[in-house]
Structure formats: structure tokens, C-alpha cells
Motif scaffolding. Structure first.
Motif, PDB file in Angstrom:
ATOM      1  N   ARG A 198      -1.577  -5.645  13.135  1.00 58.22           N
ATOM      2  CA  ARG A 198      -0.281  -5.048  13.452  1.00 58.22           C
ATOM      3  C   ARG A 198       0.810  -5.570  12.513  1.00 58.22           C
ATOM      4  N   VAL A 199       0.736  -6.855  12.177  1.00 61.34           N
ATOM      5  CA  VAL A 199       1.714  -7.411  11.242  1.00 61.34           C
ATOM      6  C   VAL A 199       1.598  -6.735   9.881  1.00 61.34           C
ATOM      7  N   LEU A 200       0.378  -6.554   9.403  1.00 58.69           N
ATOM      8  CA  LEU A 200       0.169  -5.952   8.084  1.00 58.69           C
ATOM      9  C   LEU A 200       0.653  -4.508   8.050  1.00 58.69           C
ATOM     10  N   LEU A 201       0.411  -3.762   9.114  1.00 57.15           N
ATOM     11  CA  LEU A 201       0.831  -2.363   9.134  1.00 57.15           C
ATOM     12  C   LEU A 201       2.350  -2.214   9.286  1.00 57.15           C
ATOM     13  N   ALA A 223       4.237   1.854  15.095  1.00 54.85           N
ATOM     14  CA  ALA A 223       3.365   0.684  15.103  1.00 54.85           C
ATOM     15  C   ALA A 223       3.707  -0.200  16.286  1.00 54.85           C
ATOM     16  N   PRO A 224       2.746  -0.861  16.889  1.00 56.54           N
ATOM     17  CA  PRO A 224       3.030  -1.764  18.000  1.00 56.54           C
ATOM     18  C   PRO A 224       3.870  -2.926  17.529  1.00 56.54           C
ATOM     19  N   ASP A 225       4.407  -3.657  18.487  1.00 55.51           N
ATOM     20  CA  ASP A 225       5.259  -4.792  18.167  1.00 55.51           C
ATOM     21  C   ASP A 225       4.457  -5.856  17.445  1.00 55.51           C
ATOM     22  N   ALA A 226       4.880  -6.166  16.205  1.00 57.67           N
ATOM     23  CA  ALA A 226       4.134  -7.133  15.401  1.00 57.67           C
ATOM     24  C   ALA A 226       4.406  -8.555  15.835  1.00 57.67           C
ATOM     25  N   GLY A 250       8.585  -5.070  -9.345  1.00 56.64           N
ATOM     26  CA  GLY A 250       7.854  -4.221  -8.417  1.00 56.64           C
ATOM     27  C   GLY A 250       6.428  -4.691  -8.183  1.00 56.64           C
ATOM     28  N   ILE A 251       5.767  -4.051  -7.239  1.00 56.56           N
ATOM     29  CA  ILE A 251       4.392  -4.392  -6.844  1.00 56.56           C
ATOM     30  C   ILE A 251       3.478  -3.259  -7.281  1.00 56.56           C
ATOM     31  N   ARG A 252       2.468  -3.578  -8.067  1.00 58.88           N
ATOM     32  CA  ARG A 252       1.540  -2.549  -8.534  1.00 58.88           C
ATOM     33  C   ARG A 252       0.518  -2.189  -7.464  1.00 58.88           C
ATOM     34  N   SER A 253      -0.022  -3.209  -6.802  1.00 56.45           N
ATOM     35  CA  SER A 253      -1.034  -2.986  -5.762  1.00 56.45           C
ATOM     36  C   SER A 253      -0.631  -3.775  -4.527  1.00 56.45           C
ATOM     37  N   ALA A 254      -0.313  -3.067  -3.454  1.00 56.17           N
ATOM     38  CA  ALA A 254       0.097  -3.756  -2.237  1.00 56.17           C
ATOM     39  C   ALA A 254      -1.046  -4.578  -1.659  1.00 56.17           C
ATOM     40  N   VAL A 255      -2.268  -4.050  -1.708  1.00 55.03           N
ATOM     41  CA  VAL A 255      -3.420  -4.774  -1.152  1.00 55.03           C
ATOM     42  C   VAL A 255      -3.680  -6.046  -1.950  1.00 55.03           C
ATOM     43  N   GLY A 283      -2.873   1.303   4.175  1.00 57.33           N
ATOM     44  CA  GLY A 283      -3.536   2.102   5.186  1.00 57.33           C
ATOM     45  C   GLY A 283      -4.216   1.260   6.248  1.00 57.33           C
ATOM     46  N   VAL A 284      -4.740   1.948   7.258  1.00 56.66           N
ATOM     47  CA  VAL A 284      -5.388   1.247   8.371  1.00 56.66           C
ATOM     48  C   VAL A 284      -6.651   0.525   7.883  1.00 56.66           C
ATOM     49  N   ARG A 285      -7.453   1.170   7.066  1.00 54.82           N
ATOM     50  CA  ARG A 285      -8.670   0.535   6.568  1.00 54.82           C
ATOM     51  C   ARG A 285      -8.351  -0.654   5.682  1.00 54.82           C
ATOM     52  N   GLU A 286      -7.291  -0.544   4.884  1.00 53.95           N
ATOM     53  CA  GLU A 286      -6.898  -1.675   4.047  1.00 53.95           C
ATOM     54  C   GLU A 286      -6.397  -2.839   4.893  1.00 53.95           C
ATOM     55  N   ALA A 287      -5.666  -2.526   5.961  1.00 47.80           N
ATOM     56  CA  ALA A 287      -5.175  -3.589   6.844  1.00 47.80           C
ATOM     57  C   ALA A 287      -6.329  -4.304   7.538  1.00 47.80           C
ATOM     58  N   ARG A 288      -7.373  -3.550   7.914  1.00 47.54           N
ATOM     59  CA  ARG A 288      -8.532  -4.190   8.554  1.00 47.54           C
ATOM     60  C   ARG A 288      -9.272  -5.096   7.582  1.00 47.54           C
ATOM     61  N   GLY A 289      -9.257  -4.722   6.284  1.00 42.94           N
ATOM     62  CA  GLY A 289      -9.888  -5.584   5.297  1.00 42.94           C
ATOM     63  C   GLY A 289      -9.146  -6.893   5.079  1.00 42.94           C
TER      64      GLY A 289
END
Length: 304
Positions: A171-174, A150-153, A222-227, A186-192
């Protein structure tokens, strides 16, 4: 004393001189620390006592080594009570000394604050291979933590470019997965989620602080859903927008009204002060004449 040493190309554990030459650690404590640091990830979750037993340490020797590692800041232990009243123990063994606060940050999945590098890097690379050092390709192959794809966040986004802010937020989210695997998206989730994260950057929050806000204080169960977890934090922990700076007052200007020159501080683009704009009605009245009764008798008052 003669010495013969060849740096291994594979199956080795990097040991700091601070650990090997530590005066407060016994040989059992050092061997136990280095042994655990070289374990694969699949075996690192086992209790420290199991690894000590594999090394052939007796109970008293293990307890002494454990006490020394805790006293020197290499080992941190937490005991906590879960559901049903059952007690559990968490152990964190580090190859560097950590304070209790730094160890708690690592336990919660947050990255530790990196100390400043006191050594100035040498410009350029040596032309010849150092005796005993592995080749460059072997060193890259044996890195304990390979560089992230991943690029530098933490790269700042250019001001006034919404697309650049969205890219920096994405980039921060990924990159959150490097702090805690539960935050893998994922990438699509990060874009959302990028638009909500970019709002933090628009309000002057650096990318490093945004990452810190999303990775600290994670739920103990724990985390059930990261999004869902990230969306909730981005919306509910959004800092207030910075206040607009107060407008500087205008300077003094000379009034263009009649009379002697005088100055005033305009509010807008006016050229006359307040009294001059209002007119003669705003000018002060002359003081009233006070006349005594003797003067009135001498001058003669009608009807007196």
C-alpha cells in the motif's frame, strides 16, 4: 450595508479568509493569487508574469504584487543553472504561507507536514441544508483533490503477521504516486518490491517514515525507472536491525552449601556459589604463625 451571497455550484475557487483579509497583501497580489489557484493544470506551468499580463497588470504593479507575495510566504522563487550554463527559474505559489524548508520539500516532490487540526469536528451532520451551501453531491463533485482509491498507507500492520506487513508495504508503494508522479508503479511491480519494503516495517520503521524515505531528495534530472529507483533506495537505505535487549541479571539466592547462610547471584540454574562448588581448596588459608627467636630458644629447637 446589505449583502446577498449565493455559494456557486461550479466554476469557483476556494479562497481562505487569511488571504482575502491579509493586511500585508495588496489587492493586486490577492487577485493574482486567487487567479492562479483557479487555473487548470495545463496552464499552471506558465510563468507568473504571463498570468499577471492576462489580468491587465502593469509591470510595476506586478513587481510590487510579487514582492508582497514573497515577503508574506505565499510565493517562493528559485534560480538554478542547468546543463550548458543556462539559467532557469522555478516558482511556487501557494494559498497558504510556507517556510523556505516547506516550499523546498514541495518542490522536491515530498508532501508537506500537515499542521494539527485545531478545530474539533462536530458530531453528526446537520439535518437541513445550510442556506447558500451547495448540495453534498455537488461538493463531492467539485473537490480539488478527490480521495485516493488506494487504502491508507499509514495504517500500522499487525505484529507477527508477515502477510499483513507485505500488504502494508504494498500500500505504501502504490501511494507514492500521490507525492510524485514519477514514482507511479503498477500493482505487479509493487508486489515485486513489497518484500524489500516490508523488511523496513519488520525493523520497526513506521509506514509514514518509509514513505518519507522514498519520496525525499529525488534526483534533480528526474527518474528514469521508478522500479529501479525504489529498489535501490529500499536496499541501500535500509536501516540497521534493532539490537536485542540485554538480558536482566538474576536476583540473589541463598546458597545450599555448608556453613552459615550466604547469598550469591547465579548465572544459570546453579544452587551453590562458586566457592562451595570448588570445595575447601577455595577457602582462605589461616595466617602463618610468627614466632620470635627468644621463643624458639625457650622451647628448644633441635640442633640449636
Amino acid at each position: 450595508m446589505l449583502r446577498h451571497a449565493i455559494a456557486p455550484l461550479r466554476r469557483f475557487t476556494k479562497a481562505s479568509h487569511d488571504v482575502v483579509r491579509h493586511p500585508g497583501l495588496s489587492s493586486d497580489a490577492k487577485i493574482l493569487l486567487l487567479y492562479v489557484q483557479g487555473l487548470p493544470e495545463c496552464e499552471s506551468a506558465r510563468p507568473l508574469g504571463d498570468h499577471a499580463a492576462k489580468l491587465g497588470m502593469k509591470t510595476r504593479a506586478y513587481q510590487r504584487a510579487k514582492e508582497l507575495l514573497e515577503a508574506c510566504g505565499y510565493l517562493h522563487v528559485w534560480r538554478w543553472q542547468g546543463e550548458g550554463g543556462r539559467w532557469s527559474t522555478d516558482q511556487l505559489l501557494s494559498n497558504v504561507t510556507l517556510t523556505r524548508e516547506e516550499a523546498s520539500r514541495l518542490r522536491n516532490g515530498a508532501p508537506p507536514e500537515e499542521p494539527p487540526n485545531e478545530r474539533t469536528p462536530t458530531v453528526g451532520e446537520p439535518d437541513q441544508r445550510i442556506v447558500g451551501a451547495p448540495p453534498k453531491e455537488e461538493r463531492e463533485k467539485n473537490l480539488p483533490h478527490p480521495p485516493s482509491e488506494a487504502p491508507d498507507a499509514a495504517a500500522p500492520a499487525p505484529e507477527g503477521e508477515p502477510e499483513a506487513e507485505l500488504a502494508a508495504a504494498e500500500r505504501v508503494l502504490l501511494s507514492l504516486r500521490h507525492s510524485n508522479r514519477q514514482l507511479l508503479i503498477g500493482v505487479r511491480e509493487a508486489r515485486g518490491l513489497a518484500d524489500a519494503a516490508a523488511e523496513w516495517l519488520r525493523r520497526g520503521i513506521p509506514a509514514a517514515e518509509l514513505r518519507h524515505a522514498l519520496t525525499t531528495g529525488l534526483p534533480a534530472d528526474g527518474i528514469r525507472s521508478a522500479v529501479g529507483f525504489l529498489r535501490y533506495r529500499l536496499l541501500h537505505k535500509l536501516p540497521a536491525a534493532p539490537e536485542a535487549p540485554a538480558r536482566a541479571p538474576h536476583g540473589l539466592v541463598i546458597c545450599e552449601g555448608p556453613g552459615e547462610d550466604h547469598v550469591f547471584r547465579p548465572v544459570g540454574d546453579e544452587t551453590h556459589c562458586g566457592p562451595c562448588r570448588i570445595g575447601p581448596a577455595s577457602r582462605p588459608r589461616p595466617p602463618a604463625r610468627v614466632v620470635s627467636w627468644r621463643t624458639l630458644l625457650q622451647e628448644g629447637v633441635p640442633g640449636a
